[in-house]
Design a protein around this motif. Sequence first.
Motif, PDB file in Angstrom:
ATOM      1  N   PHE A  17       3.515 -12.272  -6.489  1.00 37.78           N
ATOM      2  CA  PHE A  17       2.142 -11.820  -6.711  1.00 37.78           C
ATOM      3  C   PHE A  17       1.283 -12.209  -5.515  1.00 37.78           C
ATOM      4  O   PHE A  17       1.488 -13.248  -4.889  1.00 37.78           O
ATOM      5  N   LEU A  18       0.274 -11.419  -5.231  1.00 43.05           N
ATOM      6  CA  LEU A  18      -0.581 -11.644  -4.076  1.00 43.05           C
ATOM      7  C   LEU A  18      -1.652 -12.725  -4.297  1.00 43.05           C
ATOM      8  O   LEU A  18      -2.085 -13.366  -3.350  1.00 43.05           O
ATOM      9  N   GLN A  19      -2.097 -12.962  -5.531  1.00 42.47           N
ATOM     10  CA  GLN A  19      -3.282 -13.758  -5.805  1.00 42.47           C
ATOM     11  C   GLN A  19      -3.283 -15.176  -5.228  1.00 42.47           C
ATOM     12  O   GLN A  19      -4.299 -15.650  -4.742  1.00 42.47           O
ATOM     13  N   ARG A  20      -2.175 -15.892  -5.317  1.00 42.88           N
ATOM     14  CA  ARG A  20      -2.189 -17.316  -4.954  1.00 42.88           C
ATOM     15  C   ARG A  20      -2.394 -17.536  -3.459  1.00 42.88           C
ATOM     16  O   ARG A  20      -3.117 -18.437  -3.054  1.00 42.88           O
ATOM     17  N   SER A  21      -1.783 -16.719  -2.628  1.00 42.70           N
ATOM     18  CA  SER A  21      -1.847 -16.983  -1.191  1.00 42.70           C
ATOM     19  C   SER A  21      -2.659 -15.957  -0.399  1.00 42.70           C
ATOM     20  O   SER A  21      -2.809 -16.095   0.807  1.00 42.70           O
ATOM     21  N   SER A  22      -3.200 -14.945  -1.078  1.00 42.45           N
ATOM     22  CA  SER A  22      -3.987 -13.937  -0.364  1.00 42.45           C
ATOM     23  C   SER A  22      -5.181 -13.528  -1.210  1.00 42.45           C
ATOM     24  O   SER A  22      -5.341 -13.967  -2.353  1.00 42.45           O
ATOM     25  N   HIS A  23      -5.998 -12.643  -0.651  1.00 45.11           N
ATOM     26  CA  HIS A  23      -7.151 -12.121  -1.377  1.00 45.11           C
ATOM     27  C   HIS A  23      -6.818 -10.809  -2.091  1.00 45.11           C
ATOM     28  O   HIS A  23      -7.717 -10.121  -2.572  1.00 45.11           O
ATOM     29  N   GLY A  24      -5.549 -10.497  -2.192  1.00 46.11           N
ATOM     30  CA  GLY A  24      -5.107  -9.315  -2.922  1.00 46.11           C
ATOM     31  C   GLY A  24      -4.803  -9.653  -4.368  1.00 46.11           C
ATOM     32  O   GLY A  24      -4.847 -10.816  -4.785  1.00 46.11           O
ATOM     33  N   TYR A  31       2.568  -2.311  -3.422  1.00 48.48           N
ATOM     34  CA  TYR A  31       1.718  -1.899  -2.305  1.00 48.48           C
ATOM     35  C   TYR A  31       2.568  -1.487  -1.103  1.00 48.48           C
ATOM     36  O   TYR A  31       3.551  -2.149  -0.778  1.00 48.48           O
ATOM     37  N   PRO A  32       2.152  -0.434  -0.388  1.00 45.29           N
ATOM     38  CA  PRO A  32       2.830  -0.114   0.873  1.00 45.29           C
ATOM     39  C   PRO A  32       2.446  -1.143   1.937  1.00 45.29           C
ATOM     40  O   PRO A  32       1.398  -1.791   1.861  1.00 45.29           O
ATOM     41  N   SER A  33       3.293  -1.282   2.943  1.00 46.02           N
ATOM     42  CA  SER A  33       3.074  -2.293   3.985  1.00 46.02           C
ATOM     43  C   SER A  33       1.749  -2.097   4.712  1.00 46.02           C
ATOM     44  O   SER A  33       1.105  -3.066   5.101  1.00 46.02           O
ATOM     45  N   GLY A  34       1.302  -0.855   4.894  1.00 49.24           N
ATOM     46  CA  GLY A  34       0.033  -0.599   5.571  1.00 49.24           C
ATOM     47  C   GLY A  34      -1.150  -1.203   4.833  1.00 49.24           C
ATOM     48  O   GLY A  34      -2.098  -1.690   5.451  1.00 49.24           O
ATOM     49  N   VAL A  35      -1.108  -1.180   3.515  1.00 48.33           N
ATOM     50  CA  VAL A  35      -2.168  -1.802   2.714  1.00 48.33           C
ATOM     51  C   VAL A  35      -2.030  -3.327   2.771  1.00 48.33           C
ATOM     52  O   VAL A  35      -3.021  -4.041   2.951  1.00 48.33           O
ATOM     53  N   LEU A  36      -0.821  -3.826   2.639  1.00 45.85           N
ATOM     54  CA  LEU A  36      -0.605  -5.281   2.667  1.00 45.85           C
ATOM     55  C   LEU A  36      -1.073  -5.888   3.985  1.00 45.85           C
ATOM     56  O   LEU A  36      -1.648  -6.977   3.999  1.00 45.85           O
ATOM     57  N   ARG A  37      -0.861  -5.188   5.087  1.00 48.40           N
ATOM     58  CA  ARG A  37      -1.287  -5.665   6.412  1.00 48.40           C
ATOM     59  C   ARG A  37      -2.801  -5.879   6.511  1.00 48.40           C
ATOM     60  O   ARG A  37      -3.255  -6.600   7.377  1.00 48.40           O
ATOM     61  N   ARG A  38      -3.553  -5.236   5.638  1.00 46.39           N
ATOM     62  CA  ARG A  38      -5.018  -5.357   5.676  1.00 46.39           C
ATOM     63  C   ARG A  38      -5.546  -6.439   4.744  1.00 46.39           C
ATOM     64  O   ARG A  38      -6.739  -6.741   4.759  1.00 46.39           O
ATOM     65  N   ILE A  39      -4.678  -7.039   3.916  1.00 49.32           N
ATOM     66  CA  ILE A  39      -5.110  -8.073   2.966  1.00 49.32           C
ATOM     67  C   ILE A  39      -5.102  -9.422   3.672  1.00 49.32           C
ATOM     68  O   ILE A  39      -4.088  -9.834   4.244  1.00 49.32           O
ATOM     69  N   SER A  40      -6.230 -10.117   3.629  1.00 46.38           N
ATOM     70  CA  SER A  40      -6.324 -11.414   4.308  1.00 46.38           C
ATOM     71  C   SER A  40      -5.683 -12.516   3.470  1.00 46.38           C
ATOM     72  O   SER A  40      -5.663 -12.468   2.235  1.00 46.38           O
TER      73      SER A  40
END
Length: 199
Positions: A17-24, A31-40
């Motif tokens: 899951f994205l929540q713990r280590s990112s703002h996603g 998610y496609p990699s292009g979207v993931l690359r934009r998540i801080s």
Amino acid sequence: DLRLSLDRRAIVLHDAFLQRSSHGRGWVRLYPSGVLRRISLRHSASERVPVLDDLLPAIPATVQPALHLKDHTALSATLRAIERTGDPSHTWLWLDRLGHIRHAVAQFPSIRCTYLPTEARTPSELTAIFPGVRKAGAAAVGVDADQVNAELVADATAHGLRLFAMLYDWQWELLPGLVANGIGGVISDDPGRVREAFA
């Protein structure tokens, strides 16, 4: 730690899951990699969720990355990324399936794989699996630090395997014994402390 994106790219993130280590939010795999690359990332607003293809070229030639497959479906994407942007002879894969090790070594004979056994925990169980692990093409076995003794290290070495110990924050008192027993390496959240012990 590697996960798989929706467009089948290897993503460098510990959690599914994205929540713990990112703002996603949500599953990495949705998610496609292009979207993931934009998540801080949470620890740095300027850093983004890394795609393995982007990370490998930035690793100095003197560093040997250890890539731990957290998502079993990410193996092919990981091998493609290594082929495109990495150096198999300077890469370690950390895998918990012998079939994955056989596949990786067949594609890249110079790659080094560490087997993370799920079927063996005690020293005697570990010693029993060493022949099959070596036959699969592994170069090392990762074990819990509290299982390591001189006999286990010697048995691994006799089978042509290095032994790596996973050392957790509550186990630092085991570090001198690991060094004395000739462990091949230590995986820890504090590599500086480990380097001091081996100096």
